[in-house]
Design a protein around this motif. Structure first.
Motif, short mmCIF file in Angstrom:
data_model
loop_
_atom_site.label_atom_id
_atom_site.label_comp_id
_atom_site.label_asym_id
_atom_site.label_seq_id
_atom_site.Cartn_x
_atom_site.Cartn_y
_atom_site.Cartn_z
N VAL A 163 39.89 42.98 38.09
CA VAL A 163 41.08 42.86 38.93
C VAL A 163 42.29 43.44 38.20
O VAL A 163 42.58 43.10 37.05
N GLY A 164 43.00 44.37 38.85
CA GLY A 164 44.20 44.97 38.28
C GLY A 164 43.97 45.82 37.05
O GLY A 164 44.92 46.13 36.32
N GLN A 165 42.75 46.24 36.78
CA GLN A 165 42.47 47.01 35.56
C GLN A 165 43.03 48.42 35.67
O GLN A 165 42.83 49.11 36.66
N HIS A 187 45.45 45.29 32.16
CA HIS A 187 45.57 44.87 33.55
C HIS A 187 47.04 44.83 33.95
O HIS A 187 47.90 44.51 33.14
N THR A 190 50.22 40.18 36.26
CA THR A 190 49.63 38.98 35.67
C THR A 190 48.11 38.94 35.85
O THR A 190 47.50 37.88 35.75
N SER A 191 47.52 40.12 36.09
CA SER A 191 46.08 40.18 36.37
C SER A 191 45.25 39.78 35.16
O SER A 191 44.11 39.32 35.32
N THR A 194 44.57 36.28 35.38
CA THR A 194 43.60 36.07 36.47
C THR A 194 42.18 36.35 36.01
O THR A 194 41.23 35.66 36.41
N ASP A 248 48.86 41.65 28.44
CA ASP A 248 48.14 42.25 29.55
C ASP A 248 46.81 42.85 29.13
O ASP A 248 46.18 43.58 29.90
#
Length: 282
Positions: A163-165, A187, A190-191, A194, A248
Protein backbone atom coordinates in the motif's frame (compact mmCIF):
# COMPACT_ATOMS: atom_id res chain seq x y z
CA UNK A 1 -5.77 83.97 -131.82
CA UNK A 2 -5.15 83.44 -128.06
CA UNK A 3 -5.38 79.97 -126.51
CA UNK A 4 -8.87 79.33 -125.05
CA UNK A 5 -7.43 78.09 -121.69
CA UNK A 6 -5.49 81.32 -121.09
CA UNK A 7 -8.40 83.41 -122.28
CA UNK A 8 -10.70 81.82 -119.63
CA UNK A 9 -8.06 82.20 -116.91
CA UNK A 10 -7.61 85.88 -117.79
CA UNK A 11 -11.32 86.48 -117.62
CA UNK A 12 -11.55 84.82 -114.19
CA UNK A 13 -8.70 86.86 -112.64
CA UNK A 14 -9.21 90.13 -114.50
CA UNK A 15 -11.06 91.82 -111.64
CA UNK A 16 -9.08 90.22 -108.63
CA UNK A 17 -7.19 92.51 -106.22
CA UNK A 18 -3.71 91.01 -105.73
CA UNK A 19 -1.86 91.26 -102.37
CA UNK A 20 1.33 93.32 -102.49
CA UNK A 21 4.54 91.41 -103.11
CA UNK A 22 6.29 92.30 -99.79
CA UNK A 23 3.25 91.16 -97.80
CA UNK A 24 3.23 87.84 -99.64
CA UNK A 25 6.92 87.38 -98.85
CA UNK A 26 6.37 88.17 -95.14
CA UNK A 27 3.56 85.64 -94.91
CA UNK A 28 5.74 83.03 -96.58
CA UNK A 29 8.54 83.59 -94.10
CA UNK A 30 6.08 83.29 -91.13
CA UNK A 31 4.64 80.06 -92.54
CA UNK A 32 8.12 78.58 -92.97
CA UNK A 33 9.06 79.55 -89.39
CA UNK A 34 5.88 77.93 -87.97
CA UNK A 35 6.65 74.77 -89.93
CA UNK A 36 10.15 74.58 -88.40
CA UNK A 37 8.85 75.10 -84.85
CA UNK A 38 6.17 72.41 -85.29
CA UNK A 39 8.80 69.97 -86.61
CA UNK A 40 11.08 70.69 -83.62
CA UNK A 41 8.27 70.09 -81.13
CA UNK A 42 7.35 66.81 -82.81
CA UNK A 43 10.97 65.67 -82.60
CA UNK A 44 11.16 66.57 -78.89
CA UNK A 45 7.97 64.66 -78.15
CA UNK A 46 9.32 61.60 -79.99
CA UNK A 47 12.59 61.72 -77.99
CA UNK A 48 10.62 62.01 -74.72
CA UNK A 49 8.51 58.97 -75.56
CA UNK A 50 11.60 56.89 -76.36
CA UNK A 51 13.34 57.98 -73.15
CA UNK A 52 10.28 57.10 -71.05
CA UNK A 53 10.20 53.59 -72.53
CA UNK A 54 13.88 53.07 -71.75
CA UNK A 55 13.40 54.16 -68.12
CA UNK A 56 10.40 51.83 -67.75
CA UNK A 57 12.42 48.89 -69.05
CA UNK A 58 15.45 49.69 -66.93
CA UNK A 59 13.43 49.86 -63.68
CA UNK A 60 13.53 52.45 -60.90
CA UNK A 61 16.90 54.02 -60.21
CA UNK A 62 18.84 52.66 -57.25
CA UNK A 63 18.49 54.63 -54.06
CA UNK A 64 21.62 56.21 -52.88
CA UNK A 65 22.57 55.79 -49.23
CA UNK A 66 21.99 58.91 -47.16
CA UNK A 67 25.13 60.69 -46.14
CA UNK A 68 26.57 59.58 -42.79
CA UNK A 69 26.27 62.36 -40.25
CA UNK A 70 29.52 63.44 -38.68
CA UNK A 71 30.40 61.78 -35.37
CA UNK A 72 29.77 63.80 -32.27
CA UNK A 73 31.99 63.67 -29.21
CA UNK A 74 30.12 63.01 -25.98
CA UNK A 75 31.17 64.87 -22.88
CA UNK A 76 33.52 62.88 -20.66
CA UNK A 77 31.60 63.70 -17.48
CA UNK A 78 29.02 60.94 -16.88
CA UNK A 79 25.47 62.04 -16.28
CA UNK A 80 23.95 60.32 -13.22
CA UNK A 81 20.93 58.22 -14.04
CA UNK A 82 18.19 58.32 -11.39
CA UNK A 83 17.06 54.92 -10.17
CA UNK A 84 13.51 53.97 -11.14
CA UNK A 85 10.92 54.58 -8.48
CA UNK A 86 9.03 51.53 -7.20
CA UNK A 87 5.85 53.58 -6.91
CA UNK A 88 5.90 54.79 -10.52
CA UNK A 89 3.02 53.48 -12.51
CA UNK A 90 3.84 51.75 -15.81
CA UNK A 91 3.12 53.79 -18.92
CA UNK A 92 0.80 51.89 -21.29
CA UNK A 93 2.19 51.35 -24.75
CA UNK A 94 0.41 50.37 -27.92
CA UNK A 95 3.31 48.28 -29.19
CA UNK A 96 5.31 45.54 -27.43
CA UNK A 97 8.54 46.59 -25.81
CA UNK A 98 11.78 45.69 -27.57
CA UNK A 99 13.74 45.66 -24.32
CA UNK A 100 15.27 42.26 -23.58
CA UNK A 101 13.85 40.93 -20.27
CA UNK A 102 16.43 40.58 -17.55
CA UNK A 103 17.23 37.12 -16.22
CA UNK A 104 15.99 36.30 -12.69
CA UNK A 105 18.57 36.98 -10.07
CA UNK A 106 20.34 33.86 -8.87
CA UNK A 107 19.94 33.13 -5.18
CA UNK A 108 23.14 31.83 -3.71
CA UNK A 109 22.80 28.80 -1.50
CA UNK A 110 19.28 28.01 -2.68
CA UNK A 111 18.82 24.29 -3.55
CA UNK A 112 17.47 23.27 -6.95
CA UNK A 113 13.72 23.22 -7.48
CA UNK A 114 13.98 19.56 -8.53
CA UNK A 115 11.96 17.40 -6.11
CA UNK A 116 14.03 15.13 -3.86
CA UNK A 117 14.56 11.55 -5.01
CA UNK A 118 12.21 8.96 -3.50
CA UNK A 119 14.60 6.08 -4.21
CA UNK A 120 15.90 4.07 -1.27
CA UNK A 121 19.64 4.84 -0.90
CA UNK A 122 22.19 2.05 -0.50
CA UNK A 123 23.27 3.58 2.81
CA UNK A 124 19.82 2.76 4.25
CA UNK A 125 20.47 -0.98 3.84
CA UNK A 126 22.20 -3.36 6.25
CA UNK A 127 25.99 -3.51 5.91
CA UNK A 128 28.42 -6.37 6.50
CA UNK A 129 29.59 -4.60 9.67
CA UNK A 130 26.11 -5.19 11.14
CA UNK A 131 26.24 -8.98 10.69
CA UNK A 132 28.10 -11.80 12.39
CA UNK A 133 31.46 -12.85 11.00
CA UNK A 134 31.37 -15.12 7.98
CA UNK A 135 28.72 -13.34 5.86
CA UNK A 136 29.41 -12.00 2.39
CA UNK A 137 27.25 -9.79 0.22
CA UNK A 138 25.91 -11.25 -3.03
CA UNK A 139 25.01 -9.40 -6.22
CA UNK A 140 21.55 -10.91 -6.69
CA UNK A 141 18.53 -11.76 -4.55
CA UNK A 142 17.21 -15.27 -5.22
CA UNK A 143 13.87 -16.95 -4.56
CA UNK A 144 10.55 -15.90 -3.09
CA UNK A 145 11.55 -15.40 0.51
CA UNK A 146 9.08 -12.70 1.68
CA UNK A 147 6.45 -13.01 4.40
CA UNK A 148 3.76 -12.67 1.71
CA UNK A 149 4.96 -15.90 0.09
CA UNK A 150 3.73 -18.07 2.99
CA UNK A 151 0.17 -16.75 2.70
CA UNK A 152 -0.45 -19.44 0.07
CA UNK A 153 -0.70 -21.82 3.02
CA UNK A 154 -3.47 -19.73 4.58
CA UNK A 155 -7.03 -20.64 3.80
CA UNK A 156 -8.13 -16.98 3.58
CA UNK A 157 -7.13 -13.94 1.52
CA UNK A 158 -4.34 -11.82 3.04
CA UNK A 159 -4.02 -7.99 2.87
CA UNK A 160 -1.39 -6.46 0.58
CA UNK A 161 1.77 -4.99 2.11
CA UNK A 162 2.48 -2.74 -0.92
CA UNK A 163 0.00 0.00 0.00
CA UNK A 164 1.38 3.42 -1.04
CA UNK A 165 4.73 1.92 -2.10
CA UNK A 166 6.86 4.30 -4.21
CA UNK A 167 10.35 2.71 -4.12
CA UNK A 168 12.12 -0.51 -3.18
CA UNK A 169 15.67 -1.88 -2.75
CA UNK A 170 16.86 -5.40 -1.82
CA UNK A 171 20.13 -6.97 -0.69
CA UNK A 172 21.24 -10.50 0.22
CA UNK A 173 24.02 -11.82 2.47
CA UNK A 174 25.23 -15.43 2.55
CA UNK A 175 27.32 -17.47 4.95
CA UNK A 176 28.40 -21.13 4.82
CA UNK A 177 25.50 -22.09 7.07
CA UNK A 178 22.86 -19.36 6.70
CA UNK A 179 21.55 -16.42 4.65
CA UNK A 180 19.86 -13.05 5.29
CA UNK A 181 17.71 -11.20 2.77
CA UNK A 182 16.51 -7.61 3.25
CA UNK A 183 13.98 -5.50 1.33
CA UNK A 184 13.40 -1.83 2.16
CA UNK A 185 10.33 -0.09 0.73
CA UNK A 186 9.32 3.58 0.81
CA UNK A 187 5.63 4.46 1.22
CA UNK A 188 3.75 7.71 0.64
CA UNK A 189 2.04 9.65 3.41
CA UNK A 190 1.22 7.49 6.42
CA UNK A 191 1.15 4.27 4.39
CA UNK A 192 4.24 2.88 6.16
CA UNK A 193 2.31 2.73 9.43
CA UNK A 194 -0.56 1.08 7.55
CA UNK A 195 1.85 -1.58 6.30
CA UNK A 196 2.77 -2.52 9.88
CA UNK A 197 -0.92 -2.81 10.75
CA UNK A 198 -1.45 -5.09 7.77
CA UNK A 199 1.48 -7.28 8.80
CA UNK A 200 -0.33 -7.95 12.05
CA UNK A 201 -3.60 -8.57 10.19
CA UNK A 202 -1.85 -10.98 7.83
CA UNK A 203 -0.42 -13.01 10.71
CA UNK A 204 -3.40 -13.05 13.05
CA UNK A 205 -5.90 -13.58 10.25
CA UNK A 206 -4.11 -16.55 8.67
CA UNK A 207 -6.05 -19.81 8.94
CA UNK A 208 -3.54 -22.56 7.98
CA UNK A 209 -4.94 -24.98 5.43
CA UNK A 210 -2.85 -27.87 6.87
CA UNK A 211 -2.91 -29.21 10.39
CA UNK A 212 0.34 -28.38 12.22
CA UNK A 213 1.17 -25.28 10.15
CA UNK A 214 1.28 -21.94 12.02
CA UNK A 215 2.03 -18.23 11.57
CA UNK A 216 2.53 -16.18 14.76
CA UNK A 217 3.98 -12.92 16.11
CA UNK A 218 6.92 -13.88 18.35
CA UNK A 219 7.95 -10.40 19.61
CA UNK A 220 7.08 -6.69 19.21
CA UNK A 221 8.54 -3.24 20.03
CA UNK A 222 12.02 -4.35 18.99
CA UNK A 223 13.30 -0.97 17.69
CA UNK A 224 12.71 1.97 15.37
CA UNK A 225 9.19 3.42 15.18
CA UNK A 226 7.75 -0.09 15.11
CA UNK A 227 9.22 -3.57 14.79
CA UNK A 228 8.06 -7.14 15.22
CA UNK A 229 9.35 -10.69 14.75
CA UNK A 230 7.13 -13.15 12.87
CA UNK A 231 7.61 -16.92 12.97
CA UNK A 232 6.10 -19.70 10.89
CA UNK A 233 6.09 -23.48 10.90
CA UNK A 234 5.17 -24.78 7.47
CA UNK A 235 5.40 -28.52 6.76
CA UNK A 236 7.78 -28.87 9.71
CA UNK A 237 10.19 -26.13 8.53
CA UNK A 238 10.60 -23.06 10.80
CA UNK A 239 11.12 -19.57 9.31
CA UNK A 240 11.59 -16.08 10.78
CA UNK A 241 10.89 -12.53 9.47
CA UNK A 242 11.87 -9.27 11.07
CA UNK A 243 9.81 -6.19 10.04
CA UNK A 244 11.06 -2.70 11.09
CA UNK A 245 9.60 0.73 10.33
CA UNK A 246 11.38 4.09 10.51
CA UNK A 247 9.44 7.07 9.15
CA UNK A 248 8.17 6.27 5.66
CA UNK A 249 10.54 3.27 5.25
CA UNK A 250 9.69 -0.35 6.05
CA UNK A 251 12.39 -3.03 6.15
CA UNK A 252 11.53 -6.72 5.94
CA UNK A 253 14.24 -9.32 6.57
CA UNK A 254 14.34 -13.12 6.37
CA UNK A 255 16.38 -14.11 9.46
CA UNK A 256 15.97 -17.87 9.90
CA UNK A 257 19.15 -18.12 11.97
CA UNK A 258 17.69 -15.90 14.72
CA UNK A 259 15.54 -17.99 17.04
CA UNK A 260 15.24 -15.69 20.08
CA UNK A 261 13.71 -12.21 20.57
CA UNK A 262 17.01 -10.96 22.06
CA UNK A 263 18.87 -11.74 18.83
CA UNK A 264 16.08 -10.16 16.79
CA UNK A 265 16.26 -6.99 18.93
CA UNK A 266 19.97 -6.48 18.20
CA UNK A 267 19.38 -6.85 14.47
CA UNK A 268 16.31 -4.58 14.55
CA UNK A 269 18.37 -1.85 16.25
CA UNK A 270 21.00 -2.01 13.47
CA UNK A 271 18.29 -1.98 10.81
CA UNK A 272 16.57 1.09 12.34
CA UNK A 273 19.87 2.98 12.56
CA UNK A 274 20.62 2.30 8.87
CA UNK A 275 17.12 3.41 7.81
CA UNK A 276 17.90 6.89 9.13
CA UNK A 277 20.11 7.40 6.05
CA UNK A 278 16.97 7.28 3.90
CA UNK A 279 14.41 9.22 5.95
CA UNK A 280 14.27 12.44 7.92
CA UNK A 281 12.17 10.84 10.66
CA UNK A 282 15.22 10.16 12.86
Amino acid sequence: MPDPIFSGLYQDTEHLIWTPTDQVRRRGRQRARRTRIAAGLAAAVAVGVVATGVVALAGPPEKTAPPVPPATVEPTTPTPTPSPSRSAEPTPSGSPSRTTPSAPAATSGTPSARPPSRAVPAAAMLQLADLPTGFTRTTTVDGDWSLESVTIYCGNESPSLQVGQVASRSVQFDSPSDWIVQRVTRHSGTSAATVMQRVRQLVTGCAPARSGDSLTILAESLGGDDALLVGSEIEGTPSRWLVVRRGDLVAQLRVDHQTTPAEARRTASSVADRLCAGTDAC
